[in-house]
Each structure stands twice: as C-alpha cells, then as structure tokens.
Design an enzyme around this catalytic site. Structure first.
Site, PDB file in Angstrom:
ATOM      1  N   HIS A 179      40.052  46.130  41.022  1.00 12.78           N
ATOM      2  CA  HIS A 179      40.578  44.850  40.868  1.00 12.78           C
ATOM      3  C   HIS A 179      41.200  44.539  39.392  1.00 12.78           C
ATOM      4  CE1 HIS A 179      40.908  40.558  42.807  1.00 12.78           C
ATOM      5  NE2 HIS A 179      41.740  40.806  42.015  1.00 12.78           N
ATOM      6  N   TYR A 231      37.534  37.097  46.370  1.00  8.32           N
ATOM      7  CA  TYR A 231      38.112  36.208  47.421  1.00  8.32           C
ATOM      8  C   TYR A 231      37.227  35.603  48.278  1.00  8.32           C
ATOM      9  CZ  TYR A 231      42.720  38.415  45.872  1.00  8.32           C
ATOM     10  OH  TYR A 231      43.655  38.892  45.165  1.00  8.32           O
TER      11      TYR A 231
END
Length: 275
Positions: free
Chosen positions: A106, A48
């Site tokens: 992730h 991110y």
C-alpha cells in the site's frame, strides 16, 4: 457491458470500483451496485476495514470468480516476514476468496523500518504460493521503483497505484513507468470532487453532452491508465462506467493536461518524498 472495458493490461479491467472510505453496509451496497451495473474490477485494502463487506458483496453477486478482478493491499504494519502472509490469508478469508488477482504494497512506509527486500520478498512469496495472480505497488516514487525492480526483476511489477487526476497529472512518474513497462492505476480521479467543478472540465462535458465525471474517466483511460473511482450512489457508478465509452479529441485531452496544479489529496505523514 463487460467487453466494453475489458481491453486492458494483462486482463485487468481499466475501469474499476474503488472502496476507499466505505465501511460496512455502505461498502457492501456500493460493491453490490457496482457489480450489478457492470463493473468487474473491485479495489480494496486492509486499512479500509471493509474487506469482509466487499467479500460478502462479491459472493452474493453470484458472478463467476474468473470474471472478477479483485485487488487488495497490505498495510504498513504487516510489511515484515512474520505478519505479511498471515495478514494476506486473513484478507482472503474476509474476501471469501482463495486468491486475489492483484496484491499491492500500500505504501513504501513500513512501520518498523523493514527493508524493501524483506517485504517485497514476502510479496513474491504470495505470488509463488498462488495467493495472488499479480503483484504490484502503490504510492511508489521513481527511486522506490528503481529499487523494487532490482529486487523483483523487470516485468514483475504489474502496476503502481498512485494519485492521478487533472489537478495532479504526475507526469514525471508516469513517463518513467511508461519507459519501464509499469502500468499506472490512478486513484482519486476526481480529487474528492474538486475536478468535477473545474470550468474546463465542465465546458468539455457540455461539448460532448456528458457529465464531468465521464470526461475525467475518459481522460484517465485515454492516457492508458486504469482508474478506480468510488461512489455510494448507484447512478453515479453507472455514469462513471459510461466514461469508458467516451473518446476525447486530442485538443480536449491537451486542455485537461494543462489543468495540472500538483495538488495532492493523499498526503499522510508517512508519505515518501514525491517526484
């Protein structure tokens, strides 16, 4: 406010504030506002590119560390014995924390084809070294979870963070996780706003005199899931938080369950073969 939604899987607040697609000052202000209106669970990730902004907001809040639950995720290019722990330590520096509460893989999609044994071994080391309180995974299928439990042992996977919303109820995976005592954290609960425009959701919201967002949050929490909606607007963050106080009738939960279309929003080219 906090006590209202702290009942959870091993201390994780079931309703958190996500930061996907939020950068720089936008991420900082979103987390700052979230903490001010009552959130204590903040979700971020290396990819991110906002861990530094999230960390500043956490520090500037002045909230005691033991009141916070912070999650980050290791990206695909760090899923190897050389880069995994150094990347986590870099994340901790950016977050201005000595540990995270939850560290996730992730995606089960290592860039260089590393084995799950290698990267889950590093994940276990992170916990053993006190760099994270809990370990888990994200976007893992049933087959991935089977392999992961063989490597880590039963009970080690704190959560599987996957896409869940009324248009993608993910029933098969959720049922497997329930049987195997793996908690589910549902991301993208609003399907990028699509489910907030669903006529059934709107009708149920009118019945309870609440917003569609509150209905969707209540539906996720009513199924025992955690969820991490994001917003850049303080008023929306506050509205989402109200969803934790709403209990939907069984017939309304069932009506929302029936909205499933298997419509997935998160479909990068490295996605696994979904259940």
């Amino acid at each position: 406010m906090k006590e209202q939604f702290m009942e959870s899987h091993s201390s994780m607040p079931q309703l958190g504030a996500g930061t996907f697609r939020l950068k720089d000052d936008v991420a900082y202000n979103s987390v700052k506002d979230a903490l001010e209106v009552g959130y204590r669970h903040i979700d971020t990730a290396q990819i991110y590119e906002n861990e530094e902004a999230v960390g500043r907001a956490l520090k500037d809040s002045g909230i005691n560390r033991d009141e916070l639950f912070v999650t980050t995720k290791v990206w695909n290019n760090k899923l190897n014995s050389k880069d995994f722990l150094p990347s986590l330590k870099e994340s901790l520096e950016k977050l201005q924390l000595s540990y995270v509460d939850l560290l996730l893989i992730h995606w089960p999609s290592p860039e260089n084809g590393e084995s799950m044994e290698e990267y889950l071994g590093e994940l276990a080391k992170a916990k053993a070294q006190g760099l994270t309180r809990h370990i888990g995974v994200s976007n893992f299928t049933i087959a991935h979870l089977e392999e992961a439990q063989q490597i880590l042992g039963k009970g080690e996977i704190f959560t599987n963070q996957v896409e869940v919303h009324p248009h993608l109820t993910n029933d098969k995976l959720r049922a497997y996780c329930t049987v195997n005592d793996i908690h589910i954290t549902g991301y993208m609960p609003f399907a990028v706003g699509k489910v907030l425009k669903d006529e059934t959701v709107i009708q149920i919201a009118e019945k309870y005199e609440v917003s569609p967002a509150e209905v969707v949050i209540a539906w996720e929490l009513g199924h025992g899931l955690a969820t991490i909606p994001s917003s850049t607007k303080r008023e929306n963050l506050a509205t989402n938080l109200k969803g934790a106080s709403l209990t939907l009738a069984i017939e309304d939960m069932d009506a929302i369950d029936k909205l499933n279309r298997n419509e997935r929003e998160a479909t990068p080219d490295f996605s696994p073969e979904w259940d």
